[in-house]
Write an enzyme that holds these catalytic residues in place. Structure first.
Site, PDB file in Angstrom:
ATOM      1  N   TYR A   1       0.769  -1.342   0.185  1.00 36.64           N
ATOM      2  CA  TYR A   1      -0.034   0.034   0.004  1.00 36.64           C
ATOM      3  C   TYR A   1       1.075   1.294   0.016  1.00 36.64           C
ATOM      4  CZ  TYR A   1      -3.389  -3.636   1.752  1.00 36.64           C
ATOM      5  OH  TYR A   1      -4.421  -4.755   1.588  1.00 36.64           O
TER       6      TYR A   1
ATOM      7  N   HIS B   1       0.770 -11.831   1.358  1.00 38.65           N
ATOM      8  CA  HIS B   1       0.147 -11.257   0.845  1.00 38.65           C
ATOM      9  C   HIS B   1      -0.249 -11.952  -0.820  1.00 38.65           C
ATOM     10  CE1 HIS B   1      -0.949  -6.741  -0.179  1.00 38.65           C
ATOM     11  NE2 HIS B   1      -1.865  -7.684  -0.162  1.00 38.65           N
TER      12      HIS B   1
END
Length: 348
Positions: free
Chosen positions: A79, A146
């Site tokens: 992010y 992830h």
């Protein structure tokens, strides 16, 4: 297991808004024993993927959310290449460490395809230590791999990433291990193949107004006492009045139908994301609904949905958009689309 009146272990006298915490709902996150708020704070929009935002207001929003009883925060290096972690780290300064649980991730990193994924143990160790530095913490409560579907056959995740994370848990830098991904079948497969103790899964956009695939796997996760984090009820912006970012992987047809539904909501001065969140929160088997939040307006709307639900008029509106628009969607998900694009590029 649901506790409504008991104060969570994260409650800190003198810091929290007691009345707000009393009205927050907390659920046990699988085998972790962590009582997490039904609404959790997603740090995805605090990077580069969801447009510009005011950093100072984002920091204020994080602090306000924790004071009001949101005790689970999720972020990742992906992010904004560490921006989300940095902002959250700034927000957490001065807040008692026992007042919240926090999760970050390893495995997905850069915007360019060549450096986007790296599941090796060396990169995992380096990245995780960097995350702790940016967050300003000695440990996180959950460390997640992830988007594991981008590792073909899960070989590296199983033999390198998860064992390395297990070492980090042994060293006290994390308490629990989780995995994330878009195809839910890969999460199930990983749990079945790995001998590492996986405590929770994060599934995104798979229990929403347009796709309830997660419901097909809930019994498996519950049987294995795996915590279920349902992220992005607004479907990464698809189910909002603003609409999704340009990179959103859904089909143009699906985007058009959702845009029509959003326009209908606007005509009635209602935010589609509010209806979407309420819908996702009706599933009693989901431990927490993780929603990306950039500002106080979004925070207050989400908390209001959690505590007060939606009005009869809004329920009628929801039924109308389901019948008029959303039921017409034939491509409810984009599973394998991003994988195909990624591997076609990598083979060049």
């Amino acid at each position: 297991m649901i506790f409504r009146k008991m104060l969570p272990a994260t409650y800190v006298e003198g810091f929290h808004d007691l009345e707000a915490v009393k009205t927050m709902e907390y659920r046990e996150l699988g085998k972790t024993g962590l009582m997490v708020s039904k609404l959790s704070f997603g740090g995805g929009p605090l990077g580069c993927h969801y447009g510009t935002f005011d950093e100072a207001k984002a920091i204020e929003t994080i602090r306000e959310g924790i004071k009001r009883g949101i005790n689970y925060i999720d972020t990742a290096p992906w992010y904004g290449q560490g921006r989300s972690e940095t902002i959250i780290g700034k927000a957490l300064k001065g807040i008692p460490r026992e007042a919240y649980y926090i999760a970050t991730k390893v495995g997905r990193y850069e915007l360019d395809y060549e450096n986007m994924f790296n599941f090796s143990k060396e990169k995992t160790r380096k990245s995780f230590n960097k995350s702790l530095e940016l967050l300003g913490l000695n440990y996180v409560d959950v460390i997640q791999v992830h988007d594991i579907e981008f590792d073909p056959n899960l070989d590296i995740v199983i033999t390198q990433t998860l064992p390395e994370l297990s070492l980090q848990v042994a060293d006290g830098k994390a308490k629990y291990i989780g995995i994330t991904g878009y195809p839910i079948s890969i999460l199930k497969k990983c749990i079945e193949k790995s001998n590492i103790n996986i405590s929770c899964i994060l599934s995104y956009c798979r229990y929403t107004l347009i796709d309830d695939t997660l419901s097909e796997y809930i019994s498996f996760f519950k049987t294995h006492n795996i915590g279920i984090i349902n992220a992005s009820a607004p479907c990464m912006g698809l189910l909002t009045n603003k609409g999704p970012p340009a990179w959103h992987p859904s089909s143009e047809e699906t985007k058009k139908i959702c845009a029509d539904a959003a326009a209908y909501c606007k005509d009635y001065d209602t935010e589609l994301a509010k209806l979407a969140l309420w819908y996702s929160m009706q599933c009693k088997d989901i431990d927490t609904c993780l929603v990306g939040i950039q500002n106080l307006k979004e925070l207050y709307m989400n908390i209001d949905v959690l505590k007060n639900g939606i009005t009869k008029r809004e329920k009628n509106l929801l039924q109308e958009i389901q019948k008029k628009y959303l039921c017409k969607i034939t491509e409810k998900h984009w599973e394998n689309k991003e994988l195909q694009i990624y591997w076609e590029y990598m083979k060049k």
